[in-house]
Design a protein around this motif. Structure first.
Motif, PDB file in Angstrom:
ATOM      1  N   MET A   1       0.917  -1.362   0.080  1.00 30.94           N
ATOM      2  CA  MET A   1      -0.080   0.023  -0.016  1.00 30.94           C
ATOM      3  C   MET A   1       0.661   1.214   0.012  1.00 30.94           C
ATOM      4  N   LEU A   2       1.890   1.151   0.772  1.00 29.13           N
ATOM      5  CA  LEU A   2       2.838   2.199   0.652  1.00 29.13           C
ATOM      6  C   LEU A   2       3.495   2.579  -0.416  1.00 29.13           C
ATOM      7  N   ALA A   3       4.012   1.555  -1.000  1.00 29.42           N
ATOM      8  CA  ALA A   3       4.490   1.673  -2.302  1.00 29.42           C
ATOM      9  C   ALA A   3       3.754   2.228  -3.454  1.00 29.42           C
ATOM     10  N   GLU A   4       2.393   1.973  -3.437  1.00 32.12           N
ATOM     11  CA  GLU A   4       1.384   2.362  -4.343  1.00 32.12           C
ATOM     12  C   GLU A   4       1.128   3.847  -4.107  1.00 32.12           C
ATOM     13  N   LEU A   5       1.198   4.366  -2.698  1.00 32.91           N
ATOM     14  CA  LEU A   5       0.858   5.822  -2.453  1.00 32.91           C
ATOM     15  C   LEU A   5       1.914   6.556  -3.002  1.00 32.91           C
ATOM     16  N   LYS A   6       3.160   6.043  -2.733  1.00 34.32           N
ATOM     17  CA  LYS A   6       4.441   6.883  -3.265  1.00 34.32           C
ATOM     18  C   LYS A   6       4.278   7.025  -4.645  1.00 34.32           C
ATOM     19  N   THR A   7       4.032   5.883  -5.443  1.00 33.12           N
ATOM     20  CA  THR A   7       3.840   5.790  -7.085  1.00 33.12           C
ATOM     21  C   THR A   7       3.045   6.960  -7.356  1.00 33.12           C
ATOM     22  N   GLN A   8       1.860   7.043  -6.833  1.00 34.78           N
ATOM     23  CA  GLN A   8       0.630   7.975  -7.281  1.00 34.78           C
ATOM     24  C   GLN A   8       1.317   9.510  -7.099  1.00 34.78           C
ATOM     25  N   CYS A   9       2.008   9.494  -6.061  1.00 35.58           N
ATOM     26  CA  CYS A   9       2.474  10.987  -5.494  1.00 35.58           C
ATOM     27  C   CYS A   9       3.644  11.506  -6.479  1.00 35.58           C
ATOM     28  N   ILE A  10       4.579  10.426  -6.872  1.00 40.00           N
ATOM     29  CA  ILE A  10       5.661  10.511  -7.957  1.00 40.00           C
ATOM     30  C   ILE A  10       5.111  10.784  -9.296  1.00 40.00           C
ATOM     31  N   CYS A  11       4.022  10.223  -9.562  1.00 38.86           N
ATOM     32  CA  CYS A  11       3.538  10.572 -10.958  1.00 38.86           C
ATOM     33  C   CYS A  11       2.901  11.937 -10.944  1.00 38.86           C
ATOM     34  N   LEU A  12       2.344  12.359 -10.025  1.00 36.25           N
ATOM     35  CA  LEU A  12       1.747  13.871  -9.992  1.00 36.25           C
ATOM     36  C   LEU A  12       2.770  14.781  -9.947  1.00 36.25           C
ATOM     37  N   MET A  13       3.866  14.620  -9.039  1.00 42.81           N
ATOM     38  CA  MET A  13       4.883  15.587  -9.041  1.00 42.81           C
ATOM     39  C   MET A  13       5.655  15.599 -10.464  1.00 42.81           C
ATOM     40  N   ASP A  14       5.963  14.466 -10.993  1.00 39.96           N
ATOM     41  CA  ASP A  14       6.420  14.501 -12.360  1.00 39.96           C
ATOM     42  C   ASP A  14       5.785  15.146 -13.283  1.00 39.96           C
ATOM     43  N   ALA A  15       4.449  15.183 -13.159  1.00 38.76           N
ATOM     44  CA  ALA A  15       3.848  16.046 -14.248  1.00 38.76           C
ATOM     45  C   ALA A  15       3.683  17.410 -13.921  1.00 38.76           C
ATOM     46  N   HIS A  16       3.534  17.982 -12.697  1.00 39.49           N
ATOM     47  CA  HIS A  16       3.359  19.279 -12.225  1.00 39.49           C
ATOM     48  C   HIS A  16       4.673  19.967 -11.904  1.00 39.49           C
ATOM     49  N   PHE A  17       5.694  19.217 -11.358  1.00 40.55           N
ATOM     50  CA  PHE A  17       7.070  19.729 -10.855  1.00 40.55           C
ATOM     51  C   PHE A  17       8.055  18.871 -10.802  1.00 40.55           C
ATOM     52  N   PRO A  18       8.310  18.468 -12.304  1.00 43.07           N
ATOM     53  CA  PRO A  18       9.217  17.563 -12.430  1.00 43.07           C
ATOM     54  C   PRO A  18      10.859  17.598 -11.865  1.00 43.07           C
ATOM     55  N   GLU A  19      11.123  18.734 -11.625  1.00 48.36           N
ATOM     56  CA  GLU A  19      12.566  19.282 -11.131  1.00 48.36           C
ATOM     57  C   GLU A  19      12.691  18.963  -9.836  1.00 48.36           C
ATOM     58  N   TYR A  20      11.378  18.657  -8.908  1.00 41.50           N
ATOM     59  CA  TYR A  20      11.585  18.313  -7.611  1.00 41.50           C
ATOM     60  C   TYR A  20      12.222  17.381  -7.110  1.00 41.50           C
ATOM     61  N   ALA A  21      12.159  16.323  -8.097  1.00 40.40           N
ATOM     62  CA  ALA A  21      12.638  14.817  -7.703  1.00 40.40           C
ATOM     63  C   ALA A  21      14.174  14.695  -7.448  1.00 40.40           C
ATOM     64  N   GLY A  22      14.913  15.515  -8.148  1.00 35.92           N
ATOM     65  CA  GLY A  22      16.204  15.524  -8.141  1.00 35.92           C
ATOM     66  C   GLY A  22      16.837  16.588  -6.987  1.00 35.92           C
TER      67      GLY A  22
END
Length: 219
Positions: A1-22
């Motif tokens: 469940m935790l992995a699924e929640l993180k994946t959803q969050c990463i997908c949204l951040m990648d779309a709206h603020f891709p620079e944040y991941a780095g």
């Protein structure tokens, strides 16, 4: 469940603020989660001053000394972000909700792990003396094997884990040591693989054995 929640969050951040991941080594570390809870997207970060952002990060982070540096980097990335602007209000709401759920799931995982450690220390603490075996893999190994005396010898236990080699015979032809059978418990096999992979990184003797087998052409 935790992995699924993180994946959803990463997908949204990648779309709206891709620079944040780095920016952070771990997007879901304490300091980063504090940012995601308060103002995850560029349109919100534009309204925040760097000192306020730094205080939030420092309050939660294990390395508060770098909070000002992180804050400045986040502000700069937000200013020049190429993320999607459409639907950012809804995306921000969803990200904040996901991070709250991640925090809750993390706390529940910690409770389970604490209980697991207490039980393993009581039932079979000696398993932890094996190279590469942690509380999680140790608990899996012990629970899958149960009472080890129910196996007549070591080979029987190896077979139960599905780690014995397949044998293909036809007349006088014997293929010998083929790939493992993968019969028996997949959970035990996975736990042993994880432990062995960790052990060969830190145990010199096992590392030498691993290197020897790789040099022989083993996968």
């Amino acid at each position: 469940m935790l992995a699924e929640l993180k994946t959803q969050c990463i997908c949204l951040m990648d779309a709206h603020f891709p620079e944040y991941a780095g920016i952070f080594f771990d997007m879901f570390g304490a300091g980063s989660r504090e940012v995601l809870c308060e103002s995850p997207l560029p349109f919100e970060l534009a309204r925040r001053c760097a000192c306020s952002l730094a205080r939030n990060i420092a309050k939660a982070s294990r390395r508060p000394g770098k909070s000002a540096e992180y804050a400045a980097e986040i502000k700069a990335a937000a200013k020049s972000s190429i993320g999607v602007r459409l639907g950012q209000q809804a995306a921000s709401f969803q990200i904040k909700s996901l991070v709250r759920q991640i925090k809750f799931a993390d706390s529940e995982c910690a409770k389970v792990e604490a209980r697991l450690q207490a039980l393993l220390d009581k039932v079979e603490p000696l398993v932890l003396t094996i190279s590469g075996v942690s509380y999680v893999t140790g608990a899996q190994i012990v629970s899958e094997i149960d009472d080890v005396s129910r196996f007549r010898n070591a080979s029987a236990l190896v077979s139960y884990a599905g780690l014995n080699s397949q044998v293909s015979q036809s007349g006088k032809l014997d293929s010998g040591g083929g790939p493992i059978t993968k019969h028996g418990s997949p959970y035990l096999r996975r736990a042993l693989w994880l432990a062995a992979n960790r052990a060969r990184q830190y145990d010199p003797g096992l590392r030498a054995f691993y290197d020897k087998k790789r040099a022989e052409g083993k996968p």
